[in-house]
Design a protein around this motif. Structure first.
Motif, short mmCIF file in Angstrom:
data_model
loop_
_atom_site.label_atom_id
_atom_site.label_comp_id
_atom_site.label_asym_id
_atom_site.label_seq_id
_atom_site.Cartn_x
_atom_site.Cartn_y
_atom_site.Cartn_z
N THR A 286 56.86 -17.24 16.14
CA THR A 286 56.34 -16.41 16.51
C THR A 286 54.63 -16.45 15.90
N THR A 287 54.45 -17.52 14.60
CA THR A 287 52.95 -17.22 14.18
C THR A 287 52.99 -18.52 13.72
N LEU A 288 51.47 -18.89 12.98
CA LEU A 288 51.45 -20.36 12.85
C LEU A 288 51.58 -20.42 11.16
N THR A 289 51.69 -21.69 10.38
CA THR A 289 51.52 -22.17 9.26
C THR A 289 50.50 -23.10 9.33
N ALA A 290 49.48 -22.74 8.76
CA ALA A 290 48.32 -23.89 8.84
C ALA A 290 47.90 -25.09 8.53
N ARG A 291 47.96 -26.33 9.37
CA ARG A 291 48.07 -27.27 9.18
C ARG A 291 46.52 -27.75 8.29
N TYR A 292 47.28 -28.37 7.88
CA TYR A 292 46.19 -29.83 6.94
C TYR A 292 45.79 -31.15 7.27
N ILE A 293 44.22 -30.58 7.79
CA ILE A 293 43.79 -31.43 8.35
C ILE A 293 42.68 -32.85 7.21
N PRO A 294 43.70 -34.23 7.62
CA PRO A 294 43.34 -35.65 6.71
C PRO A 294 42.06 -35.52 7.54
N GLY A 295 41.47 -37.18 6.58
CA GLY A 295 40.20 -37.54 7.49
C GLY A 295 39.54 -37.00 6.60
N ILE A 296 38.16 -37.40 7.04
CA ILE A 296 36.56 -37.12 5.78
C ILE A 296 36.11 -36.66 7.82
N SER A 297 35.07 -35.43 7.91
CA SER A 297 34.32 -34.86 8.38
C SER A 297 33.64 -35.60 9.44
N ARG A 298 33.45 -35.79 10.76
CA ARG A 298 32.22 -36.51 11.34
C ARG A 298 31.32 -36.11 11.59
N VAL A 299 31.04 -34.37 11.65
CA VAL A 299 29.90 -33.85 11.39
C VAL A 299 29.85 -33.15 10.60
N LEU A 300 28.61 -32.01 10.42
CA LEU A 300 27.59 -31.24 9.60
C LEU A 300 27.99 -30.20 10.31
N PRO A 301 28.08 -28.76 9.51
CA PRO A 301 28.45 -27.66 10.71
C PRO A 301 26.15 -27.50 10.91
N GLU A 302 26.23 -26.35 11.88
CA GLU A 302 25.41 -25.85 12.03
C GLU A 302 23.72 -26.62 12.42
N ALA A 303 23.63 -27.67 11.02
CA ALA A 303 22.27 -28.37 11.17
C ALA A 303 22.52 -29.77 12.79
N ASP A 304 24.31 -30.19 12.81
CA ASP A 304 24.41 -31.43 13.91
C ASP A 304 25.01 -30.50 15.35
N ALA A 305 24.89 -29.13 15.76
CA ALA A 305 25.11 -28.24 16.46
C ALA A 305 25.16 -29.51 18.29
N PRO A 306 23.99 -30.24 17.82
CA PRO A 306 24.11 -31.43 19.69
C PRO A 306 25.78 -32.38 18.77
N ALA A 307 25.76 -33.11 17.90
CA ALA A 307 27.03 -33.31 17.44
C ALA A 307 28.07 -32.86 17.41
N LEU A 308 28.60 -31.40 17.60
CA LEU A 308 29.38 -30.94 17.74
C LEU A 308 29.60 -30.49 19.37
N SER A 309 29.19 -30.25 20.09
CA SER A 309 28.70 -30.17 21.64
C SER A 309 29.02 -31.25 22.13
N ALA A 310 28.99 -32.65 22.07
CA ALA A 310 29.03 -33.53 21.86
C ALA A 310 30.59 -33.70 22.17
N VAL A 311 31.32 -34.11 21.53
CA VAL A 311 32.48 -33.65 20.91
C VAL A 311 33.28 -32.64 21.93
N GLY A 312 32.97 -31.44 22.49
CA GLY A 312 33.29 -30.51 22.73
C GLY A 312 33.68 -29.28 21.86
#
Length: 722
Positions: free
Chosen positions: A202-228
């Motif tokens: 019925t609910t979620l345990t927040a999942r840990y996300i390993p790895g290095i962030s691929r893009v930066l927020p806001e400033a890289d909106a086109p890059a975010l859009s490219a990965v959908g």
């Protein structure tokens, strides 16, 4: 005069040395601590989300990124209508979304379903109007939804992010309006050790996300859009090199605390159970139910009204002694095709491996998601497991969060001294940090130096499975398993059951669940009893005609574990016998059962959906074996579209033709909050590996400037003053 100058110079040196010491031992640690504190605050997107809406019971708020203010949130309540016939359950999940804001909203809700759920129907209701959803290819469904959203039409889009994690988007909910979304799915009850179990998360345990962030927020909106990901999912994590779809599996609103007395997300539940046999016991593990009986049919509902959606719904029923058939075949006719679901119980044998020495490696998760009751359950389960070890066994314990901490450098004999050390190690376990599973699994599955020793090597993995890189971990297990066997122990009120089951399958083991401290003793006793019992190996099924069966190859079966196989008959249902054979303790075993020419009273709704879902799961598992995804995608699409099922490559979309909102009227998106799993401690900030590098770079820049200033001051030439 020279003597005076020299003495004054020596005093100046001592003066600057004192200043340097003060900088190094007083100012530098204080400044570093301050900068680290600022860094932790700035990299914590989930911290702010965790504070939303805790200012009043049932009052949730969401952050408007445009105005910078907090607004009332979209709320939701759910109803589960469960109909069980035999071992098949047809479930209708109804989600009611209520827009309590003063603006038009798009609601975004992440929710779990059973990992084996075959989602086969979607409908959206607004007032008296009902819109039936259609299954489309995933990208096509997204396009249709975006177009309807922009045109001001009401629309719903349901996507599968993981086999047990889904996202529902509802566009153009008017101020004060309610929209109801209904999903129907089919799942099978699991049978083990004389009991059937039906588990509904019925609910979620927040999942840990390993790895290095691929893009930066806001400033890289086109890059975010490219990965959908741009504007699609309001997750707190950015895509990483290990989890490229991280925004889709990390809800923006961090799970909030709730209670049965004032539910944040109320759950209504009613169950109709017809097991087809006399039952000795019917119970719910984590909810109090009222029960009414009419012959062999049972009706159940929540005894005290709506409950909080903060733990799994777990129903269990046990047949009376001797009532459970050793074999059963359920069939369904769908158009011109016939589908079957076979269940066969091999005979149980007494443990035969009691005298064989074992090497047992316990891997225990002590990351932040295990905080609260979960770490208590893990400590209790591990302490009980240690008591199951016998003289002659060897063992080790690996505790992991961001790092792996082994108790011993390698496995040691299970002597009283070593077990006492292990007991103290277990008592000191505390939760905190990220869930870096890969290094722990790599170490646990590493080959031992004593390859010639005939030890049964067993890895017992105790975790809540709260990770986002599941596929990479499955591949690691299959590649490194060797002679080991991996068994998983699910911990907590809302663990990642798909990960637990699939990891055990890849490790040629099985999974057990500890949802309460009181269950630890029974779960660990069951685990070791089943491990010690002989396997039913080389299991084969022979049908009277050609069939398409899933799983294609039946795995070895542990004690109390039935054979389950879903099939599609290529011709009309034949009259004849199905033969099941296996090898038990070196001896051949065989059983047969008749296949009726007509389905008769063995006909069950949902068998065709179970077969299709089993085939999709089998095809997706081929990714771990290295088969190209494009070929897998084509085959999955063929099955999902033919049976109108949700899958990784298909989505449900429902669109109302009438326009509800003028396209010029602003539309805002708001995430619908989930409830924090019962007993889980509050996690005050997001996981570190997914944070953007901007704050870290700012910190390092300030720190470098500070060091440069300190060096500059220390290297300034002294001025002799006479």
């Amino acid at each position: 005069m020279k003597t005076g100058i020299a003495g004054q110079s020596s005093a100046g040196e001592r003066h600057w040395q004192a200043i340097g010491q003060w900088f190094c031992f007083r100012a530098l640690p204080a400044a570093t601590g301050l900068l680290v504190t600022l860094l932790l605050v700035t990299i914590s997107p989930a911290r702010a989300a965790g504070e939303l809406g805790e200012d009043g019971a049932g009052q949730m708020r969401w952050h408007d990124r445009v105005t910078g203010t907090y607004q009332a949130a979209i709320t939701q309540q759910s109803s589960l209508d469960v109909r069980v016939a035999g071992m098949l359950a047809v479930v209708q999940l109804e989600q009611v979304f209520h827009n309590t804001t003063q603006s038009w909203q798009e609601g975004i809700y992440s929710f779990p379903l059973p990992e084996d759920a075959a989602v086969r129907r979607l409908e959206m209701q607004v007032g008296d109007r009902v819109v039936i959803g259609k299954v489309r290819e995933r990208e096509e469904a997204k396009v249709l939804y975006r177009q309807a959203k922009a045109a001001g039409k009401k629309a719903s889009l349901v996507e599968q992010q993981r086999p047990n994690l889904f996202t529902n988007r509802i566009a153009n909910i008017a101020p004060g309006e309610q929209v109801t979304v209904r999903l129907q799915y089919v799942q099978t009850a699991r049978y083990n050790a004389g009991r059937f179990t039906l588990r509904i998360p019925t609910t979620l345990t927040a999942r840990y996300i390993p790895g290095i962030s691929r893009v930066l927020p806001e400033a890289d909106a086109p890059a975010l859009s490219a990965v959908g990901m741009q504007g699609e999912y309001p997750g707190w994590s950015l895509p990483t090199d290990e989890v490229p779809d991280a925004p889709a599996i990390t809800p923006y609103l961090y799970p909030q605390a709730g209670s049965d007395s004032a539910p944040l997300n109320p759950l209504h539940l009613q169950v109709e159970l017809d097991a087809g046999m006399p039952l000795a016991e019917v119970q719910a593990l984590y909810h109090e139910l009222s029960l009414a009986r009419d012959g062999q049919r049972y009706r159940l509902h929540l005894a005290h009204g709506p409950a909080e959606m903060d733990r799994d719904v777990v129903l269990q029923w046990r047949p009376v002694t001797g009532a459970m058939p050793r074999a059963a075949l359920f069939t369904e006719q769908l158009g011109e095709e016939t589908f079957g679901l076979l269940m066969v119980l091999p005979p149980e044998l007494a443990p035969q491996q009691a005298n064989l020495p074992r090497e047992v490696v316990f891997v225990v998760d002590v990351s932040g998601s295990m905080a609260g009751v979960s770490i208590q359950q893990a400590r209790e389960a591990l302490a009980l497991a240690l008591r199951q070890l016998r003289p002659g066994d060897r063992f080790n314990i690996l505790a992991f969060d961001d790092n792996v901490r082994p108790l011993f450098a390698s496995a040691v004999p299970a002597t009283r001294h070593h077990l006492a050390q292990a007991g103290e190690f277990v008592r000191q376990l505390a939760a905190g940090g990220g869930t870096e599973m890969r290094p722990a699994l790599e170490r646990a599955l590493a080959s031992t130096a004593e390859e010639e020793t005939p030890l049964l090597r067993q890895v017992i993995f105790i975790t809540d499975g709260a990770v986002g890189n599941e596929q990479a971990l499955f591949e690691l297990i299959e590649q490194r398993l060797g002679r080991s066997r991996l068994f998983t122990v699910g911990i907590g009120s809302a663990p990642n059951h798909w990960f637990m089951q699939r990891a055990a399958q890849a490790g040629r083991g099985f999974s057990v669940q500890v949802g309460d401290v009181g269950e630890a003793a029974g779960a660990m006793t069951e685990l070791f009893a089943r491990i010690a019992a002989p396997l039913a190996a080389d299991v084969r099924v022979e049908w009277p005609q050609a069939v398409e069966a899933w799983p294609e190859r039946v795995p070895d079966l542990y004690r109390g574990q039935p054979l389950i196989q879903a099939v599609r008959f290529t011709d009309a249902l034949p009259a004849g016998e199905v033969t099941v054979s296996a090898v038990l303790v070196g001896e051949s075993w065989q059983t047969t059962m008749p296949v009726p020419a007509q389905p008769g009273n063995t006909r069950h709704e949902g068998v065709a959906s179970v077969w299709a879902r089993s085939k999709i799961a089998g095809l997706m598992a081929l990714k771990s074996a290295g088969q190209p995804e494009e070929g897998i995608r084509t085959r999955v699409l063929e099955v999902a579209l033919a049976h109108q099922l949700l899958s990784p490559y298909t989505s449900f979309v429902a669109i109302e033709e009438r326009v509800s909102r003028e396209p010029t009227t602003p539309l805002r998106s708001g995430a619908v909050p989930n409830t924090r799993p019962r007993g889980q401690g509050h996690q005050p900030y997001a996981y570190p590996n997914t944070a953007t590098t901007g704050p870290a770079k700012a910190f390092m820049g300030c720190f470098a400037l500070f060091i440069a200033l300190l060096v500059h001051v220390m290297r300034r030439p002294e001025e002799d003053r006479v």
